[in-house]
Design an enzyme around this catalytic site. Sequence first.
Site, short mmCIF file in Angstrom:
data_model
loop_
_atom_site.label_atom_id
_atom_site.label_comp_id
_atom_site.label_asym_id
_atom_site.label_seq_id
_atom_site.Cartn_x
_atom_site.Cartn_y
_atom_site.Cartn_z
N SER A 58 -22.41 -27.08 12.80
CA SER A 58 -21.54 -25.92 12.96
C SER A 58 -22.39 -24.72 13.31
O SER A 58 -23.60 -24.69 13.04
CB SER A 58 -20.80 -25.65 11.64
N TYR A 85 -20.75 -24.40 2.71
CA TYR A 85 -20.56 -25.00 4.03
C TYR A 85 -21.75 -24.69 4.92
O TYR A 85 -22.29 -25.57 5.60
CB TYR A 85 -19.27 -24.45 4.65
N LYS A 100 -24.32 -27.55 6.50
CA LYS A 100 -24.42 -27.65 7.96
C LYS A 100 -25.83 -27.29 8.44
O LYS A 100 -26.34 -27.88 9.40
CB LYS A 100 -23.38 -26.75 8.63
#
Length: 266
Positions: A138, A151, A155
Amino acid sequence: MPVELTGKVALITGGSNGIGAAAARRLAAAGARVVVADVDVDQGKLIADEVGGVFVRCDVTVPSDSAEAVALAVREYGGLDIAFLNAGIGTGCSLGDDFDVETYRRAMAINLDGVVYGMHYALPAVRERGGQIVATASMAGLMPMPGDPVYGANKAAVVALVRALGGAYPDVRVNALCPAFADTNIITPLRSTLEDIGMPILPVSAVVDTFMSIVEGSGTGEAWFVQSGRASEPFGFRNPPGPRAADGSRVEAAQKDPISIALKES
């Protein structure tokens, strides 16, 4: 010239919807044989049937599920050329008062552990065919994301893993796909906020265009960004400062991987 994908075998985790389903359609249209892997059995079977492939139920947090997904690809089609490790979820909590241990563990298990397990079990089959692994990371792995630091952490770990493996295996390509906010289920809790602040939402097709650029390319250890209004390309990482001797001269060993050397010699 486009890479010939006819007859190639691709395994896609998180393949029942969003980026995974769109990639399955694109690869199948190019002549590849596709294994759709997901926990969503009903939707996964629909996608597999649509693209003329096969479905396998795969919870990427369970190592044996990733092993079986790879084994099924080899049994059904004779090998594995492309492993697209795409399964992922948002976290939905910070490290403040809303922090939840189970939410944290689930996000890390799917977004990081699932990629690690997928790579571990896919590598032997992919190396045998001189193939490739693509992991969905991401933009949150390339830049700060204060609203969802967990997150961002998992990532960023996927990006670091890809960069390390890209230099570890000369007979297989390993790359990361790093989209910004794309029109998938993962942004459902954020959609109204993104729209209110005027944040562009990428069409899934744009993300899959970049995925195909990776598949049809020749690089390895790269993290390809996908941002609205910009041409996708590998992110340019600045080299960190390396060690110097007492007199300020460069340490030649720093150009190699001392850990790998030590492990081989031990």
